[in-house]
Write a protein that holds these residues in place. Structure first.
Motif, PDB file in Angstrom:
ATOM      1  N   GLU A 192       0.738  -1.082   0.094  1.00 47.80           N
ATOM      2  CA  GLU A 192       0.018  -0.111  -0.168  1.00 47.80           C
ATOM      3  C   GLU A 192       0.909   1.223   0.041  1.00 47.80           C
ATOM      4  N   ARG A 193       2.008   1.156   0.668  1.00 48.06           N
ATOM      5  CA  ARG A 193       2.894   2.355   0.605  1.00 48.06           C
ATOM      6  C   ARG A 193       3.442   2.691  -0.624  1.00 48.06           C
ATOM      7  N   PHE A 194       3.755   1.574  -1.309  1.00 52.70           N
ATOM      8  CA  PHE A 194       4.416   1.630  -2.656  1.00 52.70           C
ATOM      9  C   PHE A 194       3.346   2.066  -3.517  1.00 52.70           C
ATOM     10  N   GLU A 195       2.163   1.894  -3.573  1.00 54.84           N
ATOM     11  CA  GLU A 195       0.879   2.284  -4.408  1.00 54.84           C
ATOM     12  C   GLU A 195       0.694   3.848  -3.949  1.00 54.84           C
ATOM     13  N   THR A 196       0.956   4.072  -2.764  1.00 52.62           N
ATOM     14  CA  THR A 196       0.444   5.660  -2.510  1.00 52.62           C
ATOM     15  C   THR A 196       1.653   6.530  -2.975  1.00 52.62           C
ATOM     16  N   VAL A 197       2.807   6.162  -2.927  1.00 53.01           N
ATOM     17  CA  VAL A 197       3.877   6.987  -3.342  1.00 53.01           C
ATOM     18  C   VAL A 197       3.840   7.231  -5.034  1.00 53.01           C
ATOM     19  N   GLN A 198       3.344   5.859  -5.572  1.00 54.70           N
ATOM     20  CA  GLN A 198       3.361   6.002  -7.108  1.00 54.70           C
ATOM     21  C   GLN A 198       2.477   6.910  -7.495  1.00 54.70           C
ATOM     22  N   ARG A 199       0.952   6.934  -6.729  1.00 55.12           N
ATOM     23  CA  ARG A 199       0.066   7.695  -6.988  1.00 55.12           C
ATOM     24  C   ARG A 199       0.265   9.218  -6.953  1.00 55.12           C
ATOM     25  N   GLY A 200       1.101   9.438  -6.070  1.00 57.17           N
ATOM     26  CA  GLY A 200       1.700  10.786  -5.687  1.00 57.17           C
ATOM     27  C   GLY A 200       2.378  11.208  -6.843  1.00 57.17           C
ATOM     28  N   LEU A 201       3.273  10.418  -7.203  1.00 53.97           N
ATOM     29  CA  LEU A 201       4.287  10.834  -8.320  1.00 53.97           C
ATOM     30  C   LEU A 201       3.451  11.385  -9.690  1.00 53.97           C
ATOM     31  N   GLU A 202       2.556  10.153  -9.932  1.00 51.62           N
ATOM     32  CA  GLU A 202       1.804  10.287 -11.152  1.00 51.62           C
ATOM     33  C   GLU A 202       0.776  11.689 -10.866  1.00 51.62           C
ATOM     34  N   ALA A 203       0.615  11.960  -9.943  1.00 48.26           N
ATOM     35  CA  ALA A 203      -0.745  13.177  -9.787  1.00 48.26           C
ATOM     36  C   ALA A 203       0.245  14.633  -9.761  1.00 48.26           C
ATOM     37  N   GLY A 204       1.632  14.383  -9.460  1.00 42.53           N
ATOM     38  CA  GLY A 204       2.503  15.512  -9.133  1.00 42.53           C
ATOM     39  C   GLY A 204       2.380  16.129  -7.688  1.00 42.53           C
TER      40      GLY A 204
END
Length: 406
Positions: free
Chosen positions: A161-173
């Motif tokens: 879940e932590r990896f997915e949260t960071v990945q979404r944050g990078l994609e959303a800027g």
């Protein structure tokens, strides 16, 4: 005026004192017999001392002088000289005059390798002078004690879940990924994210200090977004980031330490307290095996943490046996470990050390003369929040309450 006498008049006068009675020099222009014999005897003495004839081109002045005389004397040997030549220096088989350092060497005299030099029959060299000691062979010097290989992460679901949260944050800027500046000094802490070789990498654990390679360093547990993990030294992880031109540092959430969300990336503080017993064959350590124990704290599987103990000075460069483990929840691993080490400090052996592969003495600080039950009692007191009201008594080997002062 009387005319001056001519030479004929002078030579015609009576030679009262025999000044003009000069005998012609005998021989063929060479040295006299007495001087030849004297030179031969001097050369013979020189040959007996040095095992070679004097060299007229020698740097030593006496040898050069005698060599020049000998080159002249040997051209016209007399019977008297041959009579005293007991070494046969005047014969055809006389010892040759050594080559001058200015002469070009003969091809046959030039060795092809060091093996040819040491194989000479007349070169008696002690084997101890040509054999390497206390030196690691070149092939072994480039083989590390421990390789931080990539292995499957058995508990990856804890971090997914932590990896997915960071990945979404990078994609959303919402998060930025900054390039790693060349030769920048990176001090990763637990919960930090990086991008290395195209994968998200999270620092899951920064373990206790180790002395691998002769310098103090930390061992990291790095988990990657593809479900693998590795345990490099912090210095090796820094180098891998510097060598990767695509490496990035992922920005933390929030605006800074004053932001309440600044610690949002920190992992849940959980782990395992372990008590290890050394399996070393060192007689001094072996004799104390049942009372000498290592106290450590780790977030990863304990068996994996101690798998490379034989190469780690922190573990006395020997395998260990895990004799007790205690779960740790919602407490700082580093603080708990430091608290336990301070509590049992009086039971720490003062002269315990191991010698690493560089010949350097290492004094591990995580070993104590305590029993596993003592550590279990201390862990229970930490959970109750009452450890500070107790002390460890070395003489009685018991945990005792502090005496109240009036």
């Amino acid at each position: 005026m009387m005319a001056r006498p001519s030479l004929d008049d002078i030579f015609a006068e009576d030679d009262e004192f025999g000044l003009l009675d000069v005998k012609p020099r005998t021989g063929r222009g060479g040295p006299s017999q007495d001087s030849g014999v004297a030179a031969l005897l001097e050369v013979t003495a020189f040959y007996e001392r040095h095992s070679h004839l004097p060299d007229p081109d020698a740097l030593d002045h006496d040898e050069m002088r005698l060599g020049a005389i000998w080159d002249t004397v040997k051209l016209a040997p007399t019977d008297q000289m041959r009579a005293v030549d007991r070494l046969g220096l005047l014969g055809e088989d006389s010892a040759p005059t050594p080559h001058s350092w200015q002469d070009d060497p003969v091809d046959a005299d030039i060795p092809d390798s060091l093996d040819d030099i040491f194989a000479e029959d007349d070169l008696d060299v002690d084997a101890s002078l040509i054999s390497l000691k206390h030196t690691t062979p070149s092939a072994e010097r480039h083989v590390p004690d421990h390789r931080a290989d990539f292995v499957p992460c058995q508990d990856f679901e804890r971090f997914r879940e932590r990896f997915e949260t960071v990945q979404r944050g990078l994609e959303a800027g919402e998060r930025q990924a900054y390039p790693v500046r060349k030769w920048s000094v990176i001090e990763p802490i637990e919960g930090d994210f990086f991008i290395r070789n195209g994968l998200l990498a999270m620092i899951a654990e920064k373990s206790e200090m180790t002395t691998r390679g002769g310098t103090r360093d930390h061992r990291l547990r790095v988990i990657f977004s593809n479900g693998t993990e590795s345990d490099p030294l912090m210095s090796s992880f820094r180098k891998s980031l510097n060598d990767d031109k695509t490496a990035r540092i992922v920005q933390k959430v929030g605006l800074g330490p004053l932001d309440p969300e600044w610690e949002g990336d920190r992992l849940k503080l959980s782990g395992t307290i372990y008590v290890a017993r050394s399996q070393s064959d060192n007689p001094e350590i072996k004799s104390q095996r049942m009372i000498l124990h290592k106290i450590g704290v780790t977030s990863q599987d304990v068996a994996r943490r101690v798998a490379d103990a034989r190469n780690d000075p922190t573990f006395l460069l020997a395998p260990v046996e895990i004799v007790a483990t205690y779960s740790l929840q919602n407490l700082s691993r580093s603080k708990v470990e430091n608290l336990l080490h301070r509590f049992f400090a009086a039971a720490r052996p003062a002269e315990l050390f191991v010698t690493d592969r560089f010949g350097k003495k290492v004094f591990p600080k995580e070993w104590f003369y305590v029993l596993p039950d003592h550590v279990g009692q201390a862990v229970k007191l930490i959970e109750d929040g009452t450890l500070h009201l107790h002390r460890y008594d070395v003489e009685s080997q018991k945990i005792l309450p502090l005496e109240k002062t009036s």
